[in-house]
Design a protein around this motif. Structure first.
Motif, PDB file in Angstrom:
ATOM      1  N   SER A   1       0.916  -1.122  -0.215  1.00 23.81           N
ATOM      2  CA  SER A   1      -0.119  -0.112   0.013  1.00 23.81           C
ATOM      3  C   SER A   1       0.798   1.301   0.130  1.00 23.81           C
ATOM      4  O   SER A   1       0.653   2.333  -0.693  1.00 23.81           O
ATOM      5  N   ARG A   2       2.166   1.161   0.639  1.00 24.62           N
ATOM      6  CA  ARG A   2       2.887   2.470   0.838  1.00 24.62           C
ATOM      7  C   ARG A   2       3.536   2.652  -0.486  1.00 24.62           C
ATOM      8  O   ARG A   2       3.508   3.855  -1.212  1.00 24.62           O
ATOM      9  N   TYR A   3       3.818   1.663  -1.295  1.00 20.58           N
ATOM     10  CA  TYR A   3       4.428   1.696  -2.402  1.00 20.58           C
ATOM     11  C   TYR A   3       3.394   2.085  -3.549  1.00 20.58           C
ATOM     12  O   TYR A   3       3.739   2.775  -4.332  1.00 20.58           O
ATOM     13  N   ALA A   4       2.200   1.879  -3.342  1.00 19.66           N
ATOM     14  CA  ALA A   4       1.130   2.291  -4.165  1.00 19.66           C
ATOM     15  C   ALA A   4       0.769   3.504  -3.751  1.00 19.66           C
ATOM     16  O   ALA A   4      -0.106   4.265  -4.628  1.00 19.66           O
ATOM     17  N   GLY A   5       1.630   4.281  -2.946  1.00 22.49           N
ATOM     18  CA  GLY A   5       1.286   5.906  -2.766  1.00 22.49           C
ATOM     19  C   GLY A   5       0.181   6.113  -1.784  1.00 22.49           C
ATOM     20  O   GLY A   5      -0.058   7.316  -1.431  1.00 22.49           O
ATOM     21  N   VAL A   6      -0.290   5.040  -0.971  1.00 25.57           N
ATOM     22  CA  VAL A   6      -1.568   5.217  -0.072  1.00 25.57           C
ATOM     23  C   VAL A   6      -0.666   5.814   1.064  1.00 25.57           C
ATOM     24  O   VAL A   6       0.610   5.092   1.789  1.00 25.57           O
ATOM     25  N   ASN A   7      -1.103   6.976   2.009  1.00 28.66           N
ATOM     26  CA  ASN A   7      -0.499   7.256   3.215  1.00 28.66           C
ATOM     27  C   ASN A   7      -0.833   6.299   4.209  1.00 28.66           C
ATOM     28  O   ASN A   7      -1.922   6.636   5.056  1.00 28.66           O
ATOM     29  N   ALA A   8      -0.030   5.485   4.365  1.00 33.45           N
ATOM     30  CA  ALA A   8      -0.497   4.346   5.395  1.00 33.45           C
ATOM     31  C   ALA A   8      -0.594   4.754   6.636  1.00 33.45           C
ATOM     32  O   ALA A   8      -1.269   4.436   7.467  1.00 33.45           O
ATOM     33  N   ARG A   9       0.465   5.815   7.166  1.00 25.97           N
ATOM     34  CA  ARG A   9       0.500   6.474   8.510  1.00 25.97           C
ATOM     35  C   ARG A   9      -0.996   7.173   8.917  1.00 25.97           C
ATOM     36  O   ARG A   9      -1.298   7.005   9.950  1.00 25.97           O
ATOM     37  N   LEU A  10      -1.157   7.784   7.701  1.00 21.52           N
ATOM     38  CA  LEU A  10      -2.585   8.685   7.967  1.00 21.52           C
ATOM     39  C   LEU A  10      -3.556   7.941   8.225  1.00 21.52           C
ATOM     40  O   LEU A  10      -4.463   8.074   9.365  1.00 21.52           O
TER      41      LEU A  10
ATOM     42  N   LEU B   1      -6.065   1.422  -7.043  1.00 21.05           N
ATOM     43  CA  LEU B   1      -5.542   1.893  -5.687  1.00 21.05           C
ATOM     44  C   LEU B   1      -4.517   3.023  -6.008  1.00 21.05           C
ATOM     45  O   LEU B   1      -4.258   4.079  -5.319  1.00 21.05           O
ATOM     46  N   ALA B   2      -3.269   2.964  -7.216  1.00 19.22           N
ATOM     47  CA  ALA B   2      -2.411   3.831  -7.015  1.00 19.22           C
ATOM     48  C   ALA B   2      -2.924   5.329  -7.660  1.00 19.22           C
ATOM     49  O   ALA B   2      -2.420   6.399  -6.945  1.00 19.22           O
TER      50      ALA B   2
ATOM     51  N   ARG C   1      -4.961  10.807  -5.917  1.00 24.21           N
ATOM     52  CA  ARG C   1      -6.103  11.774  -5.847  1.00 24.21           C
ATOM     53  C   ARG C   1      -6.455  12.009  -4.493  1.00 24.21           C
ATOM     54  O   ARG C   1      -7.103  13.017  -4.070  1.00 24.21           O
ATOM     55  N   GLY C   2      -5.993  11.235  -3.499  1.00 29.54           N
ATOM     56  CA  GLY C   2      -6.039  11.499  -2.036  1.00 29.54           C
ATOM     57  C   GLY C   2      -7.108  10.790  -1.663  1.00 29.54           C
ATOM     58  O   GLY C   2      -8.304  10.389  -2.416  1.00 29.54           O
ATOM     59  N   PRO C   3      -7.493  10.759  -0.408  1.00 25.76           N
ATOM     60  CA  PRO C   3      -8.767   9.894   0.266  1.00 25.76           C
ATOM     61  C   PRO C   3      -9.969  10.383   0.063  1.00 25.76           C
ATOM     62  O   PRO C   3     -10.943   9.838   0.278  1.00 25.76           O
ATOM     63  N   TRP C   4     -10.271  11.714   0.000  1.00 29.68           N
ATOM     64  CA  TRP C   4     -11.472  12.465   0.022  1.00 29.68           C
ATOM     65  C   TRP C   4     -12.170  12.387  -1.507  1.00 29.68           C
ATOM     66  O   TRP C   4     -13.277  12.520  -1.416  1.00 29.68           O
ATOM     67  N   ALA C   5     -11.213  12.508  -2.552  1.00 34.79           N
ATOM     68  CA  ALA C   5     -11.793  12.342  -3.656  1.00 34.79           C
ATOM     69  C   ALA C   5     -11.978  10.937  -4.334  1.00 34.79           C
ATOM     70  O   ALA C   5     -11.536  10.474  -5.201  1.00 34.79           O
ATOM     71  N   ARG C   6     -12.725  10.266  -3.616  1.00 33.02           N
ATOM     72  CA  ARG C   6     -12.955   8.870  -4.086  1.00 33.02           C
ATOM     73  C   ARG C   6     -13.807   8.707  -5.501  1.00 33.02           C
ATOM     74  O   ARG C   6     -14.609   9.481  -5.937  1.00 33.02           O
TER      75      ARG C   6
ATOM     76  N   TRP D   1      -0.271   0.925 -12.230  1.00 30.17           N
ATOM     77  CA  TRP D   1       0.663   1.980 -12.308  1.00 30.17           C
ATOM     78  C   TRP D   1       0.448   2.662 -13.642  1.00 30.17           C
ATOM     79  O   TRP D   1       0.598   4.100 -13.848  1.00 30.17           O
ATOM     80  N   LEU D   2      -0.006   2.077 -14.884  1.00 28.18           N
ATOM     81  CA  LEU D   2      -0.302   2.831 -16.123  1.00 28.18           C
ATOM     82  C   LEU D   2      -1.603   3.571 -15.999  1.00 28.18           C
ATOM     83  O   LEU D   2      -1.445   4.554 -16.413  1.00 28.18           O
ATOM     84  N   ALA D   3      -2.430   3.148 -14.991  1.00 24.10           N
ATOM     85  CA  ALA D   3      -3.800   3.879 -14.580  1.00 24.10           C
ATOM     86  C   ALA D   3      -3.222   5.526 -14.340  1.00 24.10           C
ATOM     87  O   ALA D   3      -3.747   6.386 -14.444  1.00 24.10           O
ATOM     88  N   THR D   4      -2.055   5.711 -13.475  1.00 30.17           N
ATOM     89  CA  THR D   4      -1.652   6.667 -13.173  1.00 30.17           C
ATOM     90  C   THR D   4      -0.682   7.510 -14.203  1.00 30.17           C
ATOM     91  O   THR D   4      -0.431   8.449 -14.059  1.00 30.17           O
ATOM     92  N   GLU D   5      -1.035   6.965 -15.385  1.00 34.93           N
ATOM     93  CA  GLU D   5       0.038   7.470 -16.651  1.00 34.93           C
ATOM     94  C   GLU D   5       1.326   8.082 -16.207  1.00 34.93           C
ATOM     95  O   GLU D   5       1.598   9.434 -16.162  1.00 34.93           O
ATOM     96  N   PRO D   6       2.177   7.233 -15.909  1.00 36.89           N
ATOM     97  CA  PRO D   6       3.588   7.571 -15.265  1.00 36.89           C
ATOM     98  C   PRO D   6       4.304   8.194 -16.662  1.00 36.89           C
ATOM     99  O   PRO D   6       4.041   7.940 -17.626  1.00 36.89           O
TER     100      PRO D   6
END
Lengths: 335, 514, 321
Positions: free
Chosen positions: A196-205, B362-363, B368-373, B417-422
């Protein structure tokens, strides 16, 4: 969802047949009373705590301090009302404030200092009661503030007001986890923190948030619990409640190893636990002894959920069917 | 050999859920010989060894050791029978002393009490057989990997083993250490011990082994005397193709490096981390595949983790598209459109119990952050798109990813990862442990992404793959960049030669000792 | 060349904290340094010390035992009941220790055979034994057996005549158990296997350590030590009480952690645990000497110290890599 409901139904059937008066309902002063209503009312605190506990367990942790946080919230509210002479709003805010602080404390220790959850929350579990004693100066504080008493004893639409609180918290919790991505992140972190951390999830938060919310839930439960008996006793509020809450969550199908979580199922689990408790009380088993059978239930439930135990059972079963099947050491059979 | 063989295995069978790992494998080891066990990943080498040493139970087959039928049920029973193993990753107890690691589980005791003095003596004796003097009271974790490897070997010798199994012992050793190990192996052979040697490095087989057994996809291919099996033949047996085909495969193809004038997407200068990566320079341009080559433990993965922010650098600068930035966490990397698929899918790639859809989403959701589901239809569309585009074989997007095969799991991760258009994609061993078909598809995908202008940093242990995929190769050894190859310089031979070249500064400190 | 092995740093910190607390107490209060105070310190905390030895093994192996407090309460009430029913003391102790061993074995078996988390099983054990204690007796029971009224006192070893100071039976138990635990940890294969499992269970399996046997043995041993601790506690309390020793598991765990044992397993010191127990005892004594501090401060102090030492372990641990 099916199993906890079935267990609840079986337990209720048992009570219907063998526990006299369990199903009697009375309408007193326009409100409903009776054992089943007791289950709902007394169960409120277990439900509240297990809602929070569900999130913590889903992150792969556990919070042993919930009972203590309840005591802290209860004594802080009582102290503010009685000793310091503040109003209801201030008392409740103070209590919830301290509960949030306790949750944040656990969250910081676990998420940011990487202390094992059991140890981190054990510190607060034991030391926190000391703090609660200090807050209440070792006294049991009685109160009779009308609003405060209403929290745990009032009625709303003929049903205990506590249910309204539970409903409110449940909806809030559900919205916070399922209408945002917080729920997904919690499940991801609980299932595989590194990935999850590697996927960019802020695991700590995410982990921090789970403990923070559990603190809040426990605080509410503490207010309800002290309101129930119109007094705050730092030694007894929420005693043994951590077991009930963990049990409710596990019965509800959220695995102790973390990952997927089920809020509704935890509520059903909490009702099951409370019915068990109420049944025991109705059958004259003292509150002190009650933890014993509950401990047996939780171990049994966990055994049923344990893959290893299942495999043992399966092996037993299949071995009877075909004796030729070679023995495989279960724990190591991974390619 | 006129005497009966030391170890004789006939028709060994072993299967795991969904995989037949060993199918009727025969394996014979004579007395006093060094016997190479060869095969590609997934050939069944480690399964064979684990059955032999009692870690796994076999499903069928017969094994005779010194003429007696044996069936060890635990490593301890195997040791008692006279079979000792040194595993690839050092399997010792880091917190205990060297002496105790050598004697653990069979300490000298008197009246049930451990005699520490005797244990240290024994440990010193065992190390002495390896021509090693060492303070045996040192904590194991304070020793270098090479020393730990030797301690593991000493432990194996301490059991008065007759058969010693070395499972990829050289993958994290440098040349000098390997030479040292070979000297020891020859000495032990001289004392009458038999050694099974598992390795990836062909050269080493020809240096030290007497006989070779080749496995391929769980089957026994053949047993040969080393002197009678030319190297090309060995490769052909391992991959199941004939020699002319291989020669065709290894012919070089068009590899135009991206024009040097193009601004690198990523440029690191003097970037390093104490204890894992020596400060190095590295640039990756859009439309270019840069490969990191080197042996296991040479710092390839560590370099990738550093760039991705999974580990934090303690020296140097990093520029993205010419602007200096700081990357201290994967979330920072994600912000700069860097993607990273890890070497060990199971440990740090997949979220096993979540669905294929959730794993893909997931990535992007994290960025986008937790709030913008993301709404469910959007998630479904995204998952559907990648399942189709990458041809992921799954019963449906709601299937838990753990139920998919390795290759399909890898594709889900690529999709994530491709979904994030790296703009920069770091691929660490993307083809490890997956079947040949999926391998080819992933290689093709990498090439397609490059042509679309993505910058790619590619890591693989299989040099063949490195040669095929890359425009530029950065060669690493001991956490240090020791060379860079471009264009026609890229071939398996040149890479090997670069790795093997003597260090200019022979006193260079191994980073693990810092 | 021989630098201090970083794993000993917490142990040295423990020794320094212990000496500093003692010196501080002596400076602040005139009687603090007396032999009697020190002996009492050992005697009063002996039962914690005994239980903490069991916890030390569990924690070195990477596990945890939360049932300690309940187990002591259960044993104390069991002994009180047995003696009340005219059992001979030796028989009562033997049965109690046997039960402790058995319940520890069950916990260990649940943890190892079914791969249940240790905290869950021992949390269950904590509640189970607490409930069971109340089944045995809902109230505190005084022990009036002559063994307690006289023999325990006569078994104390006189140290000095004037002032008359004796080394009580409880303190003797503490010392003896510490020595036995140190021997188990340092000089038996079983003890060394515990370290191996705690440091790396997967390696231990491959190295032929009997992991299952050892793990179950650890919890059995912890159960035994908890029961023994309960016996010692009755010498000190002269009663059995089903509601006593709530939260004692934190004291035990704190003593272990303060003593330099890594809570993640693999590293641990029996003498360190003894020092940890003494440190907690010193704090309690200081609070008593201070006079107007609430006894609940002891709990808080234990929590704070535990936190401090965990942090120290983290810092040392991260420096090592």
């Amino acid at each position: 969802m099916f199993w906890p409901l079935l267990a609840l139904a079986l337990l209720l059937l048992f009570d219907y047949l063998f526990t006299p008066g369990f199903f009697r309902l009375e309408l007193r002063g326009g409100n409903l009373y009776g054992s089943r209503i007791d289950v709902l009312n007394q169960g409120a605190r277990v439900m509240l705590v297990s809602l929070g506990m569900t999130l913590v367990i889903a992150t792969g942790g556990v919070d042993l301090s919930v009972g203590t946080v309840m005591a802290l919230a209860g004594t802080v509210a009582a102290r503010l009302l009685v000793v310091d002479g503040y109003g209801f709003i201030a008392a409740v805010s103070g209590a919830l404030g301290i509960a949030l602080l306790a949750g944040a404390w656990n969250g910081v220790l676990v998420a940011y200092f990487n202390i094992q959850p059991i140890i981190a929350t054990l510190i607060l579990m034991v030391a926190g009661r000391g703090v609660a004693q200090l807050v209440s100066d070792g006294q049991i504080i009685n109160f009779n503030d009308a609003s405060m008493v209403f929290l745990g004893n009032g009625h709303f639409f003929r049903l205990p007001f506590t249910l309204t609180i539970v409903l409110f918290v449940f909806v809030g919790m559900w919205a916070l986890t399922r209408q945002t991505a917080v729920g997904l992140f919690i499940e991801a972190v609980g299932d595989n923190p590194v990935a999850s951390r590697y996927a960019g999830v802020n695991a700590r938060l995410v982990t921090f948030l789970a403990y923070l919310l559990t603190g809040l839930c426990s605080g509410l439960a503490g207010l309800v619990a002290s309101s129930n008996i119109k007094s705050a006793d730092a030694n007894h509020i929420g005693l043994y409640l951590e077991l009930d809450a963990i049990l409710a969550v596990v019965v509800g199908g959220t695995a102790l190893t973390g990952g997927r979580f089920y809020l509704v199922n935890s509520l059903v689990g909490a009702l099951l636990i409370q019915t068990l408790t109420t049944t025991m009380y109705a059958r004259n088993i003292s509150a002190d002894i009650a933890p014993m059978p509950k401990a047996l239930v939780i171990i049994a439930v966990c055994l049923l959920q344990s893959e290893k135990a299942r495999r043992y059972l399966n092996q037993r079963f299949t071995r009877h069917q075909s004796a030729a099947l070679p023995a495989i050491t279960p724990s190591r059979a991974q390619p | 050999m006129d005497k009966a063989p030391l170890l004789e295995i006939r028709g060994l069978e072993k299967s795991f859920p969904g995989v037949q790992a060993l199918q009727g494998v025969d394996f014979t080891v004579g007395r006093g010989e060094i016997h190479a066990l060869m095969g590609e990943n997934g050939a069944g080498k480690s399964t064979l060894i684990k059955v032999l040493t009692g870690v796994y139970n076999r499903d069928g087959g017969e094994s005779r050791f010194e003429g007696r039928s044996i069936r060890p049920r635990s490593p301890r029973e195997a040791e008692e029978a006279g079979i000792s193993t040194v595993y690839q990753e050092v399997n010792l107890i880091p917190h205990l002393s060297v002496a105790e690691n050598i004697c653990l589980g069979r300490q000298t005791t008197r009246l049930g009490f451990v005699r520490w003095h005797a244990i240290r003596k024994r440990a010193e004796k065992a190390l002495h057989r390896l021509d090693l003097t060492l303070d045996t009271s040192r904590q194991l974790s304070s020793c270098s990997v090479a020393i730990q490897q030797m301690v593991a070997l000493a432990r194996a010798l301490d059991t008065s083993a007759k058969l010693l199994i070395l499972d990829e012992p050289t993958s994290s050793l440098d040349e000098r250490e390997v030479a040292e190990l070979f000297k020891v192996m020859r000495k032990l052979r001289g004392e009458g011990m038999s050694i099974v040697f598992v390795t990836h490095f062909l050269g080493q087989v020809y240096q030290v082994c007497d006989r070779i057994t080749v496995l391929r996809s769980g089957k026994h291919v053949g047993e040969y005397a080393t002197a009678q099996l030319p190297r090309m033949e060995l490769i052909a047996r391992m991959i199941g193709k004939d020699v002319t085909e291989i020669e065709k495969m290894s012919r070089s193809r068009d590899r135009q490096p991206a024009p040097l004038s193009a601004q690198p997407f990523l440029q690191v200068t003097n970037y390093g981390r104490k204890g894992s990566v020596c400060p190095m320079d590295l640039a990756v341009r859009p439309g270019e595949v840069v490969a990191l080559a080197g042996l296991l433990g040479s710092g390839r993965t560590e370099t990738a983790k550093l760039i991705f922010g999974a580990d934090q650098a303690d020296s140097g600068e990093i520029d993205i598209e010419g602007r200096p930035v700081t990357i201290r966490s994967p979330r920072d990397a994600l912000r700069y459109r860097i993607a990273f698929t890890t070497e060990d899918r199971k440990v740090d790639g997949i979220i096993p119990n979540l669905s294929v859809r959730e794993n893909i989403v997931l990535a992007l959701q994290a960025s986008r952050g937790p709030w913008a589901r993301m709404r469910r239809p959007e998630q479904n569309a995204l998952a559907g798109r990648f399942i189709k585009a990458l041809d992921i074989k799954t019963p449906g997007p709601e299937q838990p990813i753990k139920n998919l095969s390795g290759g399909n799991q890898q594709k889900v991760l690529l999709g994530r990862w491709l979904a994030t258009e790296p703009k920069l994609f770091i691929l660490d061993e993307p083809t490890r442990g997956i079947d040949v078909g999926a391998k080819a598809e992933i290689e093709k995908l990498i090439d397609a992404l490059r042509k679309q202008g993505m910058a790619i940093l590619f890591i693989s242990s299989e040099l063949e793959e490195v040669v095929r995929a890359s425009q530029r190769v950065v060669v690493l050894r001991d956490g240090q960049k020791i060379g860079e190859l471009t264009g026609d310089e890229i071939s398996e031979q040149t890479i090997m030669r670069t790795i093997a070249a003597p260090t200019t500064d022979s006193e260079a400190v191994h980073p693990a000792q810092l | 060349m021989k630098k201090l092995d970083p794993k000993y740093i917490p142990l040295f910190a423990t020794a320094i904290v212990m000496l500093a607390l003692y010196a501080g107490g002596c400076l602040a209060y005139p009687n603090f340094g007396s032999l009697r105070v020190f002996i009492n310190l050992l005697g009063d905390n002996a039962f914690i010390g005994v239980a903490a030895m069991g916890a030390t093994f569990v924690i070195i192996s990477g596990g945890i035992d939360l049932s300690v407090g309940s187990a002591i309460a259960f044993t104390s009430i069991l002994i009180a009941q047995l003696l009340g029913h005219h059992w001979p003391p030796a028989g009562a102790f033997a049965l109690t220790l046997l039960i402790g061993l058995a319940y520890g074995t069950v916990q260990g078996a649940l943890i190892h055979l079914f791969a249940l988390p240790a905290f869950l099983v021992t949390l269950g054990g904590m509640f189970f034994l607490r409930g069971l204690s109340f089944v045995l007796s809902p109230e505190s029971l005084a022990i009036k057996h002559p063994f307690y009224l006289q023999t325990v006192r006569t078994m104390a070893i006189p140290i000095t005549q004037r002032p008359f100071v004796t080394f009580p039976l409880t303190a003797q138990c503490f010392v003896v158990v510490t020595i036995i635990a140190a021997i188990i940890a340092g000089y038996t294969r079983f003890g060394r296997n515990i370290y191996a499992i705690g440091s790396s269970e997967s390696s231990a399996i491959l190295m032929g350590v009997p992991v299952g046997q050892t793990k179950i043995g650890i919890y059995a041993l912890a159960g035994f030590f908890s029961a023994l601790s309960g016996c010692v506690a009755t010498f000190y309390m002269q009663s059995g009480n089903p509601a006593s020793f709530v939260g004692l598991e934190l004291d035990a765990i704190a003593s272990v952690a303060i003593g330099g044992t890594l809570l993640t397993g693999g590293v641990g010191f029996v003498p360190g645990t003894a020092m940890g127990v003494i440190i907690l005892g010193l704090i309690q004594t200081l609070i008593t000497f201070q006079g107007n501090l609430n006894s609940w401060w002891t709990r808080i102090a234990a929590g704070v110290l535990l936190l401090l030492f965990i942090t120290l372990q983290k810092v040392v641990g991260s420096k090592r890599h």
